[in-house]
Design an enzyme around this catalytic site. Sequence first.
Site, short mmCIF file in Angstrom:
data_model
loop_
_atom_site.label_atom_id
_atom_site.label_comp_id
_atom_site.label_asym_id
_atom_site.label_seq_id
_atom_site.Cartn_x
_atom_site.Cartn_y
_atom_site.Cartn_z
N SER A 129 -10.99 48.75 -0.66
CA SER A 129 -11.33 48.67 -2.08
C SER A 129 -11.13 47.24 -2.61
O SER A 129 -10.35 46.47 -2.06
CB SER A 129 -10.48 49.64 -2.90
OG SER A 129 -9.11 49.35 -2.76
N HIS A 170 -11.35 50.80 -24.93
CA HIS A 170 -11.77 51.16 -23.57
C HIS A 170 -12.85 52.22 -23.67
O HIS A 170 -12.79 53.12 -24.52
CB HIS A 170 -10.59 51.70 -22.76
CG HIS A 170 -11.01 52.61 -21.64
ND1 HIS A 170 -10.90 53.99 -21.71
CD2 HIS A 170 -11.57 52.34 -20.44
CE1 HIS A 170 -11.36 54.52 -20.59
NE2 HIS A 170 -11.78 53.54 -19.81
#
Length: 430
Positions: A389, A235
């Site tokens: 969102s 990540h």
Amino acid sequence: MTSVALYTINSSTRSIARLCQVSRSAHGTADPHSFVARFSTLRKCALFPGGKCPSLRTRQMSYSSPGRFSLGRYGKGMFLVAGATAAVTGALAAGASPFQRVEMASKISEEAENETGDIQERCKSFMSPTVTDIKVLEQRKDEMSTRMELMIMDTQAAFCRALEEVDGGTFKDGKVFEKAGVNVSVVYGNLTEEAAKQMRSRGKVLKGKDGKLPFRAMGVSSVIHPKNPHIPTVHFNYRYFEIEEADGTKQWWFGGGTDLTPVYIDLEDAAHFHMTLKEACDKHHPKYYPEFKKWCDNYFYIRHRGETRGIGGIFFDDLDSPDQEEVFNFVKSCAETVVPCYLPIVNKHLKDSFTPEEKDWQQVRRGRYVEFNLVYDRGVKFGLATPGSRIESILMSLPLTARWEYMHEPTKGTREAEMLEVLRSPKEWI
């Protein structure tokens, strides 16, 4: 206006991932207290049945926290690093030592190195159109927001091409990666009171005008979940945030980091990953690596399990000194390590065989990844609590599959037990 370019690999579908054009036309103005002041039409680039990209009206949000910065992705904007040309991964695949040092600075495109060069020409190397119109970027070429947007677009293109190289071509039913996402996001508008409160809790002194705090934010981030349990999950996320105060002055800061989540411990992999990050940090300050390594271990900690999510890397936020130019150069150095710190590890384990039992352990470890992101990741929590969102972007970091076993504990003396011991007692790798 806000928009996101998403690149996703998902082996559960049969269609080709295509980069879709992003419409920049505005479709109205939202509540002035909303996170993003304007809407844009967005076409999400992902693997959908039939290869179709659905058109979405979306309102993105942005939030900077010590743990994550939400840029329309799963609680943080996702982007890719610049400079990973096919020559870099090609050299690795051609038989070079998997841990041979890759000097990314010498591999970055000439356009990326010469920031004063022709922006339109530089944009031709990107994987998708810039979020901000090229003419606007050219008019503001000396502003940090423009330089950062170009850097994250470079990063996206570099990492995507590196992944394509190792996977044997364009993304279609990925052979190596079960699920992978790379996003770039650029957002602006007015901070909500909730976001301003969160920032003030971290020591930010914010002075708005008429209750408004205009902001601009951007970032690049990626989460890669390989099929082979001997290839780690990686990540990374690098971002920039600026706020204009009532007197016209700007507060700004950078944040980000890169971390590794292996299923099994490989000391050589761990040392390579951390040394690559340390070398990038050491170019700027000898205290950066030890401080940001510790910050990473502390942040990616699953408190209810008493385990870290992985073996760490570096993590930092609210970085605003010694000056903007130096911090930007540091962040760029970190972004340029994403390919050389990760792709050699992928190439090393490409042909590793694995047993069903090892695959099961990978699924259990993925379960921990899910737990951290849903329980502790501040960006994910904030994104899910924000009206309007895009949930799919917020949850993009989650693996395609995972499992949980009741009271699971590996047998002592096994590689699984060794992995768990490291996660319970973080160590120095170099």
